[in-house]
Design a protein around this motif. Structure first.
Motif, PDB file in Angstrom:
ATOM      1  N   UNK A 108       3.550  12.501  -6.021  1.00 42.31           N
ATOM      2  CA  UNK A 108       2.148  12.914  -6.039  1.00 42.31           C
ATOM      3  C   UNK A 108       1.329  11.981  -6.926  1.00 42.31           C
ATOM      4  N   UNK A 109       1.885  11.596  -8.065  1.00 46.91           N
ATOM      5  CA  UNK A 109       1.196  10.644  -8.948  1.00 46.91           C
ATOM      6  C   UNK A 109       1.000   9.306  -8.240  1.00 46.91           C
ATOM      7  N   UNK A 110       2.021   8.867  -7.526  1.00 51.34           N
ATOM      8  CA  UNK A 110       1.921   7.607  -6.777  1.00 51.34           C
ATOM      9  C   UNK A 110       0.829   7.688  -5.716  1.00 51.34           C
ATOM     10  N   UNK A 111       0.796   8.803  -4.966  1.00 53.30           N
ATOM     11  CA  UNK A 111      -0.193   8.955  -3.895  1.00 53.30           C
ATOM     12  C   UNK A 111      -1.606   8.993  -4.478  1.00 53.30           C
ATOM     13  N   UNK A 112      -1.791   9.735  -5.568  1.00 53.23           N
ATOM     14  CA  UNK A 112      -3.113   9.798  -6.206  1.00 53.23           C
ATOM     15  C   UNK A 112      -3.510   8.435  -6.738  1.00 53.23           C
ATOM     16  N   UNK A 113      -2.572   7.738  -7.371  1.00 49.31           N
ATOM     17  CA  UNK A 113      -2.854   6.412  -7.935  1.00 49.31           C
ATOM     18  C   UNK A 113      -3.270   5.421  -6.853  1.00 49.31           C
ATOM     19  N   UNK A 114      -2.548   5.437  -5.739  1.00 48.54           N
ATOM     20  CA  UNK A 114      -2.890   4.522  -4.644  1.00 48.54           C
ATOM     21  C   UNK A 114      -4.280   4.850  -4.110  1.00 48.54           C
ATOM     22  N   UNK A 115      -4.565   6.141  -3.927  1.00 48.61           N
ATOM     23  CA  UNK A 115      -5.876   6.533  -3.413  1.00 48.61           C
ATOM     24  C   UNK A 115      -7.003   6.116  -4.343  1.00 48.61           C
ATOM     25  N   UNK A 116      -6.805   6.281  -5.639  1.00 47.74           N
ATOM     26  CA  UNK A 116      -7.842   5.899  -6.603  1.00 47.74           C
ATOM     27  C   UNK A 116      -8.034   4.389  -6.614  1.00 47.74           C
ATOM     28  N   UNK A 117      -6.950   3.671  -6.531  1.00 45.55           N
ATOM     29  CA  UNK A 117      -7.029   2.208  -6.540  1.00 45.55           C
ATOM     30  C   UNK A 117      -7.720   1.681  -5.277  1.00 45.55           C
ATOM     31  N   UNK A 118      -7.369   2.269  -4.131  1.00 37.58           N
ATOM     32  CA  UNK A 118      -7.968   1.814  -2.876  1.00 37.58           C
ATOM     33  C   UNK A 118      -9.446   2.185  -2.813  1.00 37.58           C
ATOM     34  N   UNK A 119      -9.819   3.351  -3.335  1.00 35.33           N
ATOM     35  CA  UNK A 119     -11.219   3.778  -3.290  1.00 35.33           C
ATOM     36  C   UNK A 119     -12.093   2.865  -4.141  1.00 35.33           C
ATOM     37  N   UNK A 120     -11.596   2.432  -5.285  1.00 36.01           N
ATOM     38  CA  UNK A 120     -12.379   1.543  -6.135  1.00 36.01           C
ATOM     39  C   UNK A 120     -12.615   0.206  -5.481  1.00 36.01           C
ATOM     40  N   UNK A 121     -11.680  -0.209  -4.619  1.00 37.00           N
ATOM     41  CA  UNK A 121     -11.812  -1.487  -3.950  1.00 37.00           C
ATOM     42  C   UNK A 121     -12.656  -1.413  -2.676  1.00 37.00           C
ATOM     43  N   UNK A 122     -13.016  -0.173  -2.281  1.00 35.54           N
ATOM     44  CA  UNK A 122     -13.711   0.025  -1.033  1.00 35.54           C
ATOM     45  C   UNK A 122     -15.228   0.023  -1.256  1.00 35.54           C
ATOM     46  N   UNK A 123     -15.933  -1.018  -0.859  1.00 37.47           N
ATOM     47  CA  UNK A 123     -17.366  -1.087  -1.103  1.00 37.47           C
ATOM     48  C   UNK A 123     -18.166  -0.063  -0.315  1.00 37.47           C
ATOM     49  N   UNK A 124     -17.523   0.569   0.711  1.00 32.36           N
ATOM     50  CA  UNK A 124     -18.235   1.551   1.518  1.00 32.36           C
ATOM     51  C   UNK A 124     -18.108   2.958   0.965  1.00 32.36           C
TER      52      UNK A 124
ATOM     53  N   UNK B 232       5.186   7.545   8.529  1.00 31.33           N
ATOM     54  CA  UNK B 232       3.774   7.486   8.931  1.00 31.33           C
ATOM     55  C   UNK B 232       2.872   7.928   7.787  1.00 31.33           C
ATOM     56  N   UNK B 233       3.250   8.991   7.082  1.00 34.40           N
ATOM     57  CA  UNK B 233       2.421   9.451   5.957  1.00 34.40           C
ATOM     58  C   UNK B 233       2.382   8.413   4.841  1.00 34.40           C
ATOM     59  N   UNK B 234       3.497   7.708   4.622  1.00 34.97           N
ATOM     60  CA  UNK B 234       3.483   6.627   3.637  1.00 34.97           C
ATOM     61  C   UNK B 234       2.517   5.534   4.076  1.00 34.97           C
ATOM     62  N   UNK B 235       2.554   5.184   5.361  1.00 29.37           N
ATOM     63  CA  UNK B 235       1.621   4.189   5.887  1.00 29.37           C
ATOM     64  C   UNK B 235       0.185   4.678   5.771  1.00 29.37           C
ATOM     65  N   UNK B 236      -0.029   5.979   5.975  1.00 27.77           N
ATOM     66  CA  UNK B 236      -1.363   6.553   5.855  1.00 27.77           C
ATOM     67  C   UNK B 236      -1.883   6.404   4.426  1.00 27.77           C
ATOM     68  N   UNK B 237      -1.007   6.653   3.460  1.00 25.71           N
ATOM     69  CA  UNK B 237      -1.392   6.490   2.053  1.00 25.71           C
ATOM     70  C   UNK B 237      -1.794   5.051   1.763  1.00 25.71           C
ATOM     71  N   UNK B 238      -1.033   4.107   2.292  1.00 31.85           N
ATOM     72  CA  UNK B 238      -1.239   2.702   1.954  1.00 31.85           C
ATOM     73  C   UNK B 238      -2.341   2.022   2.741  1.00 31.85           C
ATOM     74  N   UNK B 239      -2.556   2.468   3.996  1.00 32.58           N
ATOM     75  CA  UNK B 239      -3.426   1.670   4.874  1.00 32.58           C
ATOM     76  C   UNK B 239      -4.566   2.440   5.540  1.00 32.58           C
ATOM     77  N   UNK B 240      -4.537   3.761   5.568  1.00 28.16           N
ATOM     78  CA  UNK B 240      -5.574   4.506   6.290  1.00 28.16           C
ATOM     79  C   UNK B 240      -6.959   4.182   5.736  1.00 28.16           C
ATOM     80  N   UNK B 241      -7.935   3.943   6.607  1.00 31.24           N
ATOM     81  CA  UNK B 241      -9.286   3.637   6.147  1.00 31.24           C
ATOM     82  C   UNK B 241      -9.996   4.866   5.617  1.00 31.24           C
ATOM     83  N   UNK B 242     -11.028   4.633   4.818  1.00 35.03           N
ATOM     84  CA  UNK B 242     -11.948   5.656   4.335  1.00 35.03           C
ATOM     85  C   UNK B 242     -11.293   6.665   3.409  1.00 35.03           C
ATOM     86  N   UNK B 243     -10.226   6.256   2.723  1.00 38.25           N
ATOM     87  CA  UNK B 243      -9.598   7.150   1.749  1.00 38.25           C
ATOM     88  C   UNK B 243     -10.514   7.353   0.553  1.00 38.25           C
TER      89      UNK B 243
END
Length: 235
Positions: A216-232, A133-144
């Protein structure tokens, strides 16, 4: 997903707590039924239970996910990303649980335990379901929200403290199940059974530390990548 993900976090939080309570209840029942002085020492049994990295990490997850669910419901009317402090907490607990899932399935799944010691469904929840679930949260949770790379170092603090605590405390405790003059929560930390003693244990510690930093590097990288793609994003 923005609408229902907070409820998924609440459900995961409740499931983790239920699994912890079920396993703690079983451990205390076994202690009450023990026929040896060390086996029936409830304070030691309870403290040992709370000294498992898996248990501590799942407790943190239950708290953090509940906080996340509450925050999302309270801010359902806006489009801001989650606050910075919460994003850091998410990186930490996500890292701990993903590593827990990896270590359990690679090193501990086939370790035999006495019958009746483990609640099977709770064991799978704590070591498999919640990590997934936490892996799914990293990959798909909104508003990261993205966090800085220094968060990797923050995520490493707790595991370091836990290892030091575990290795210092281990030789001060009589193992409830066996009466040995030491108690280690995981066999790969026990220098009395690991080939090479403390040197062998240090190899496992270094390997797991590397895994924690990598995840931890993977989780931070995913969060940074998803945030840049998030127009909100408010960043």
């Amino acid at each position: 997903m923005t609408t229902w993900w907070p409820y998924a976090r609440f459900a995961a939080s409740a499931l983790a707590l239920a699994a912890i309570i079920a396993q703690l209840s079983r451990s205390l029942q076994n202690a009450l039924a023990a026929t040896t002085d060390w086996g029936g020492h409830l304070l030691t049994v309870g403290t040992n239970f709370l000294s498992f990295f898996t248990i501590e990490s799942n407790l943190l997850v239950a708290i953090v996910l509940a906080i996340g669910g509450i925050w999302a419901l309270r801010h359902r009317g806006d489009t801001d990303s989650e606050p910075q402090w919460f994003a850091v907490l998410l990186v930490c607990v996500s890292t701990y649980m993903i590593v827990t899932g990896i270590v359990y399935n690679l090193l501990l799944r086939n370790v035999e335990l006495p019958q009746g010691v483990t609640v099977v469904w709770a064991n799978e929840v704590l070591h498999v379901v919640i990590p997934l679930f936490l892996l799914a949260d990293v990959l798909f949770a909104p508003r990261r929200r993205m966090v800085g790379w220094s968060t990797v170092l923050v995520a490493a603090i707790y595991p370091i403290v836990w290892v030091v605590y575990t290795l210092v405390r281990a030789n001060l405790i009589v193992a409830p199940a066996t009466g040995e003059a030491w108690w280690y929560p995981y066999p790969f930390l026990n220098p009395h059974s690991v080939p090479g003693g403390y040197l062998g244990v240090s190899g496992y510690v270094v390997g797991i530390a590397a895994a924690i930093i990598a995840v931890a590097c993977f989780v931070v990288w995913v969060g940074r990548r998803r945030d840049r793609r998030n127009p909100r994003s408010s960043e």
